[in-house]
Design an enzyme around this catalytic site. Structure first.
Site, PDB file in Angstrom:
ATOM      1  N   GLY A  13       0.769  -1.235   0.000  1.00 52.29           N
ATOM      2  CA  GLY A  13       0.000   0.000   0.000  1.00 52.29           C
ATOM      3  C   GLY A  13       0.800   1.285   0.000  1.00 52.29           C
ATOM      4  N   SER A  14       2.048   1.227  -0.466  1.00 50.06           N
ATOM      5  CA  SER A  14       2.812   2.483  -0.480  1.00 50.06           C
ATOM      6  C   SER A  14       2.212   3.486  -1.471  1.00 50.06           C
ATOM      7  CB  SER A  14       4.297   2.232  -0.785  1.00 50.06           C
ATOM      8  OG  SER A  14       4.435   1.579  -2.000  1.00 50.06           O
ATOM      9  N   ASN A  15       1.724   2.988  -2.596  1.00 51.31           N
ATOM     10  CA  ASN A  15       1.060   3.911  -3.533  1.00 51.31           C
ATOM     11  C   ASN A  15      -0.230   4.456  -2.940  1.00 51.31           C
ATOM     12  OD1 ASN A  15       2.336   4.153  -6.384  1.00 51.31           O
ATOM     13  ND2 ASN A  15       2.616   1.993  -5.849  1.00 51.31           N
ATOM     14  N   LEU A  87      -4.388  -7.215  -7.243  1.00 51.71           N
ATOM     15  CA  LEU A  87      -3.945  -8.380  -8.010  1.00 51.71           C
ATOM     16  C   LEU A  87      -5.066  -9.250  -8.574  1.00 51.71           C
ATOM     17  CD1 LEU A  87      -0.818  -9.453  -5.929  1.00 51.71           C
ATOM     18  CD2 LEU A  87      -0.961  -8.025  -7.974  1.00 51.71           C
ATOM     19  N   ASN A 104      -5.233   2.226 -13.562  1.00 51.63           N
ATOM     20  CA  ASN A 104      -4.294   1.255 -12.989  1.00 51.63           C
ATOM     21  C   ASN A 104      -2.878   1.745 -13.259  1.00 51.63           C
ATOM     22  OD1 ASN A 104      -3.413  -1.255 -11.826  1.00 51.63           O
ATOM     23  ND2 ASN A 104      -3.027  -2.024 -13.893  1.00 51.63           N
ATOM     24  N   HIS A 106       0.990   0.113 -13.843  1.00 49.55           N
ATOM     25  CA  HIS A 106       1.732  -1.124 -14.069  1.00 49.55           C
ATOM     26  C   HIS A 106       3.219  -0.779 -14.109  1.00 49.55           C
ATOM     27  CE1 HIS A 106       2.203  -5.265 -15.309  1.00 49.55           C
ATOM     28  NE2 HIS A 106       3.169  -4.831 -16.113  1.00 49.55           N
ATOM     29  N   ASP A 147      -4.721  -4.937 -18.871  1.00 47.70           N
ATOM     30  CA  ASP A 147      -3.537  -4.085 -19.070  1.00 47.70           C
ATOM     31  C   ASP A 147      -3.568  -3.352 -20.406  1.00 47.70           C
ATOM     32  OD1 ASP A 147      -2.387  -4.614 -16.649  1.00 47.70           O
ATOM     33  OD2 ASP A 147      -0.998  -6.123 -17.385  1.00 47.70           O
ATOM     34  N   GLU A 176       6.649   5.765  -9.649  1.00 51.08           N
ATOM     35  CA  GLU A 176       5.232   5.560  -9.279  1.00 51.08           C
ATOM     36  C   GLU A 176       4.787   6.621  -8.291  1.00 51.08           C
ATOM     37  OE1 GLU A 176       4.835   1.619  -7.677  1.00 51.08           O
ATOM     38  OE2 GLU A 176       5.085   0.672  -9.624  1.00 51.08           O
TER      39      GLU A 176
HETATM   40  C1  GRF Z   1       3.523  -1.381  -7.456  1.00 54.20           C
HETATM   41  O1  GRF Z   1       4.767  -1.722  -7.978  1.00 54.20           O
HETATM   42  C2  GRF Z   1       2.534  -1.219  -8.562  1.00 54.20           C
HETATM   43  O2  GRF Z   1       3.070  -0.758  -9.735  1.00 54.20           O
HETATM   44  C3  GRF Z   1       2.100  -2.618  -8.774  1.00 54.20           C
HETATM   45  O3  GRF Z   1       2.056  -3.178  -7.485  1.00 54.20           O
HETATM   46  C4  GRF Z   1       2.952  -2.510  -6.636  1.00 54.20           C
HETATM   47  C5  GRF Z   1       2.185  -2.035  -5.454  1.00 54.20           C
HETATM   48  O4  GRF Z   1       2.979  -1.628  -4.392  1.00 54.20           O
HETATM   49  N1  GRF Z   1       0.985  -2.733  -9.629  1.00 54.20           N
HETATM   50  P1  GRF Z   1       2.298  -0.964  -3.136  1.00 54.20           P
HETATM   51  O5  GRF Z   1       1.281  -1.944  -2.575  1.00 54.20           O
HETATM   52  O6  GRF Z   1       1.662   0.303  -3.584  1.00 54.20           O
HETATM   53  O7  GRF Z   1       3.379  -0.720  -2.125  1.00 54.20           O
END
Ligand code: GRF
Length: 192
Positions: A13-15, A87, A104, A106, A147, A176
């Site tokens: 969940g860092s994003n 996922l 999304n 990728h 995708d 990202e």
């Molecule tokens: C990221 O690399 C994103 O591109 C991919 O999954 C990863 C998610 O990382 N689809 P996080 O859960 O946001 O840390």
């Protein structure tokens, strides 16, 4: 109009955290109102709770059930769905409801290194194994062919001979974090 965003995530969940914080400190009025995860052990749940954002664990079966997932979106008045390391395949009912309102990210330069089995570390391992000289991120609309939706943004990083998948991954992750919130804002928050 202030956009109400739901983030779907399966992992650390860092994003998600980065996007939540970005819109908290941004005047466009968009807000992350819900985090949805299909895994009850996903790190994103702790991050959401820490940040005070409602989070739901929804099983694969329930995500695929229009009678459950669509009322959940309605309950939070969700306008935009952001996939951030989610996922599972997104069900058609959600793709139709959020036509041109679901994005999304990728971690490769699609169409390269996309498709089945290409997620997380597997992508960066494949990039290195193929001897690529660059990699990057693709932010795209989600269509029924996962995708393959319209590309909104691609960012590039170099891959040097001898780079490990970890090194490529950390360069891609920096991209990202830098670009995903900004592109979401640009696409969904520019018109009144
Ligand atoms: C990221 O690399 C994103 O591109 C991919 O999954 C990863 C998610 O990382 N689809 P996080 O859960 O946001 O840390």
């Amino acid at each position: 109009m202030a956009q109400r965003i739901a983030i779907f995530a399966s992992g650390a969940g860092s994003n998600a955290e980065n996007i939540i914080n970005y819109f908290r400190h941004n005047a466009c009025g968009a807000e992350v109102v819900l985090v949805v995860s299909n895994r009850n052990d996903a790190g994103v749940l702790q991050r959401a709770s820490h940040l005070g954002v409602p989070a739901c664990v929804v099983s694969r079966a329930d995500i695929n059930n229009p009678d459950i997932i669509l009322p959940l979106m309605d309950h939070y008045s969700v306008d935009v769905v952001v996939l951030a390391g989610f996922l599972l395949m997104v069900p058609v009912c959600l793709i139709e409801r959020f036509h041109d309102r679901m994005v999304n990210i990728h971690p490769s330069l699609l169409p390269k290194f996309g498709g089945k089995g290409m997620y997380g570390r597997y992508v960066h391992e494949a990039v290195v194994a193929a001897g690529e000289t660059e990699s990057g991120i693709t932010i795209h609309m989600v269509s029924e062919r996962y995708d393959e939706g319209r590309i909104l943004y691609q960012g590039r990083v170099p891959v040097e001979p001898g780079d490990t998948p970890d090194e490529v991954e950390s360069r891609v992750r920096a991209l990202e974090l830098e670009h995903y919130p900004r592109v979401i804002q640009q696409v969904f928050c520019t018109t009144e």
